[in-house]
Design a protein around this motif. Structure first.
Motif, PDB file in Angstrom:
ATOM      1  N   UNK A 110       0.285  45.333 -11.780  1.00  0.00           N
ATOM      2  CA  UNK A 110       0.110  44.760 -12.801  1.00  0.00           C
ATOM      3  C   UNK A 110       1.107  43.569 -12.727  1.00  0.00           C
ATOM      4  N   UNK A 111       0.499  42.437 -13.161  1.00  0.00           N
ATOM      5  CA  UNK A 111       1.123  41.012 -12.981  1.00  0.00           C
ATOM      6  C   UNK A 111       1.018  40.598 -14.644  1.00  0.00           C
ATOM      7  N   UNK A 112       2.237  40.382 -15.345  1.00  0.00           N
ATOM      8  CA  UNK A 112       2.501  39.865 -16.604  1.00  0.00           C
ATOM      9  C   UNK A 112       2.931  38.539 -16.283  1.00  0.00           C
ATOM     10  N   UNK A 113       1.922  37.670 -16.938  1.00  0.00           N
ATOM     11  CA  UNK A 113       2.210  36.121 -16.824  1.00  0.00           C
ATOM     12  C   UNK A 113       1.005  35.351 -17.306  1.00  0.00           C
ATOM     13  N   UNK A 114       1.136  34.246 -17.072  1.00  0.00           N
ATOM     14  CA  UNK A 114       0.225  33.155 -17.594  1.00  0.00           C
ATOM     15  C   UNK A 114      -1.050  33.425 -16.514  1.00  0.00           C
ATOM     16  N   UNK A 115      -2.262  34.102 -17.190  1.00  0.00           N
ATOM     17  CA  UNK A 115      -3.381  34.280 -16.265  1.00  0.00           C
ATOM     18  C   UNK A 115      -3.998  33.077 -15.153  1.00  0.00           C
ATOM     19  N   UNK A 116      -4.040  32.080 -16.076  1.00  0.00           N
ATOM     20  CA  UNK A 116      -4.610  30.741 -15.468  1.00  0.00           C
ATOM     21  C   UNK A 116      -3.684  30.536 -14.195  1.00  0.00           C
ATOM     22  N   UNK A 117      -2.383  30.464 -14.497  1.00  0.00           N
ATOM     23  CA  UNK A 117      -1.548  30.037 -13.656  1.00  0.00           C
ATOM     24  C   UNK A 117      -1.447  31.150 -12.047  1.00  0.00           C
ATOM     25  N   UNK A 118      -1.766  32.358 -12.658  1.00  0.00           N
ATOM     26  CA  UNK A 118      -1.556  33.293 -11.657  1.00  0.00           C
ATOM     27  C   UNK A 118      -3.111  33.319 -10.610  1.00  0.00           C
ATOM     28  N   UNK A 119      -3.893  32.866 -11.385  1.00  0.00           N
ATOM     29  CA  UNK A 119      -5.349  32.941 -10.732  1.00  0.00           C
ATOM     30  C   UNK A 119      -5.568  31.555  -9.996  1.00  0.00           C
ATOM     31  N   UNK A 120      -4.911  30.467 -10.326  1.00  0.00           N
ATOM     32  CA  UNK A 120      -4.782  29.321  -9.551  1.00  0.00           C
ATOM     33  C   UNK A 120      -3.769  29.518  -8.416  1.00  0.00           C
TER      34      UNK A 120
END
Length: 302
Positions: free
Chosen positions: A46-56
């Motif tokens: 599980x990654x907690x963070x900014x979803x848009x940044x993670x997907x980019x």
């Protein structure tokens, strides 16, 4: 007995998947390390963070973002709190630091109400680092290099226990622990020497179970057989240490950085003493270091 960090990855995989929660996992090194751990069958993540940044980041590096569960939290401090909360809810087996600063990460762990401390009177955290140094014949396990500034006798005994348990998780049946000081002579003017001698005597009398303990030992005689022979040190630990117990954070931290910057060492590291293992690496550490740290911490999970 595990002698290479790559073998730690294989051992972690053989123990079955654990559930990792990464706090503020917005950076490429963290995401790459976790992605490789997932693909290797070591963890579900599980990654907690900014979803848009993670997907980019995933798109830029060719990582399949669908292998992660992503929990949206764009604020650095809050991401640490959310990640710790997921552990407390039983949704993860161990924690990992992403891009957030160490002080914010540790503050989330240490919070008396919402953190990860067991709640016992003598609770303490320590940092464990496992080094693969090209010039040494096996792994070296060291503490403390990052958290406890000047451990007292009780703290040194606790750190020793964590060193031994980590060594045993790496299939070292009877770890050899060197309690370090500036000299192997018992000098009453050096508290580190006196405390090392006391801890060594406790080992001789069976008060420290499952390990061979010797000290005070200078670093050279702890890890170099020739130096030990020249100085006529004949104990089983001298020249063949598995574990190094440092007298203070300065000596431990300098050793850590010397090994990595000058000696080309690879390493994995974690914080122990909380309810769960907590991966703690520098924000600038490589994805490989973070992957080794994930595997090391997964072996400590209950």
């Amino acid at each position: 007995m595990i002698t290479k960090l790559d073998d730690v990855l294989a051992l972690a995989k053989s123990k079955g998947k654990k559930r990792l929660v990464a706090a503020y996992a917005n950076d490429a090194h963290t995401i790459e390390a976790v992605y490789n751990a997932v693909k290797a069958g070591i963890v579900d993540a599980t990654l907690v963070g900014d979803e848009a940044t993670i997907k980019n980041v995933c798109a830029e590096h060719g990582f399949d973002a669908s292998v992660f569960k992503i929990v949206q939290e764009a604020d650095e401090t809050k991401a640490g709190v959310v990640a710790v909360g997921l552990i407390n809810k039983g949704e993860g087996d161990f924690l990992m630091k992403g891009l957030l600063s160490t002080d914010k990460y540790m503050r989330a762990i240490l919070n008396k109400e919402t953190g990860l401390m067991p709640g016992k009177k003598n609770d303490m955290l320590t940092h464990i680092a496992v080094f693969q140094v090209p010039s040494y014949h096996k792994l070296l396990i060291a503490s403390d290099v990052a958290i406890v500034p000047a451990p007292d006798m009780k703290q040194k005994q606790a750190i020793l226990g964590y060193l031994v348990s980590t060594a045993k998780s790496l299939q070292i049946e009877k770890p050899k622990v060197a309690v370090l000081a500036a000299t192997e002579q018992v000098s009453t003017g050096m508290p580190a020497c006196v405390e090392a001698a006391i801890i060594s005597k406790m080992g001789d009398r069976g008060q420290i179970k499952g390990a061979l303990v010797d000290g005070p030992l200078a670093l050279d005689v702890a890890i170099d057989k020739e130096s030990a022979q020249i100085k006529k040190l004949t104990g089983e630990v001298a020249g063949d240490a598995d574990c190094l117990l440092f007298p203070n954070i300065e000596s431990g931290n300098v050793f850590y950085k010397t090994c990595t910057k000058f000696a080309g060492a690879e390493l994995g590291c974690m914080v122990v003493g909380a309810k769960v293992p907590c991966v703690l690496t520098s924000r600038g550490d490589s994805a490989k270091t973070k992957l080794y740290s994930i595997a090391l911490a997964s072996l400590q999970c209950k």
